[in-house]
Enzyme design. Sequence first.
Site, mmCIF file in Angstrom:
data_model
loop_
_atom_site.group_PDB
_atom_site.id
_atom_site.type_symbol
_atom_site.label_atom_id
_atom_site.label_comp_id
_atom_site.label_asym_id
_atom_site.label_seq_id
_atom_site.Cartn_x
_atom_site.Cartn_y
_atom_site.Cartn_z
ATOM 1 N N HIS A 101 0.895 -1.094 0.082
ATOM 2 C CA HIS A 101 0.137 0.162 -0.110
ATOM 3 C C HIS A 101 0.926 1.381 0.112
ATOM 4 O O HIS A 101 0.379 2.120 -0.218
ATOM 5 C CB HIS A 101 -1.043 0.148 1.346
ATOM 6 C CG HIS A 101 -2.168 -0.895 1.102
ATOM 7 N ND1 HIS A 101 -3.283 -0.981 0.257
ATOM 8 C CD2 HIS A 101 -2.219 -2.001 1.699
ATOM 9 C CE1 HIS A 101 -3.807 -2.080 0.556
ATOM 10 N NE2 HIS A 101 -3.224 -2.650 1.202
ATOM 11 N N ALA A 148 -5.000 -17.147 16.493
ATOM 12 C CA ALA A 148 -5.374 -15.859 16.620
ATOM 13 C C ALA A 148 -4.061 -14.710 16.964
ATOM 14 O O ALA A 148 -3.265 -15.164 17.561
ATOM 15 C CB ALA A 148 -6.467 -15.672 17.834
#
Length: 173
Positions: A101, A148
């Site tokens: 990005h 997680a």
Amino acid sequence: MMAYWGVKAGKNCSFLGRTIFRRYPETTIAIGSNCTFQSSEWSNIAGIARRCMISTLKKGAVLKIGDKCGFSGAAISCAESITIGDHVLLGINVIITDTDHHSTGAKERRENTGITSKPIVIGNNVWIGANSIILKGVHIGDNTVIAAGSVVAANIPANVMAGGVPAKGIKKL
């Protein structure tokens, strides 16, 4: 909204809350059948931080999602290629992006240059735990579980549990 954005979806997909689609011109977003997108705070008791956001970013990008996948507040951002297999589950607030990005260099950031992208492939029957991040160039093998809070920056083989920052194999499944 999917028709407006030119998103192709198979049969029996369900959307709990409003999923946000952004398809750049001359790109592909293809979703298989029987997928579920949970985008409302009431749709998952674990606590969704945002709506599902599915986007392509530049000409030629291809984002393909297999059949019977589940997403809860996921953000998927594709500049080149992201392929997600069948029966993939993403825990709450997972981020998948095949691009930086922005550049790490200050001059390049100002000029919006030096951005790199690499394809992502997520195999079949993969479970990616809550709040994990999958970065560019990664291949996650079939039947793998990502713990997680992991950051996956390198390939993870099939049939393992992996986790950590950066994610590494923990045990065979």
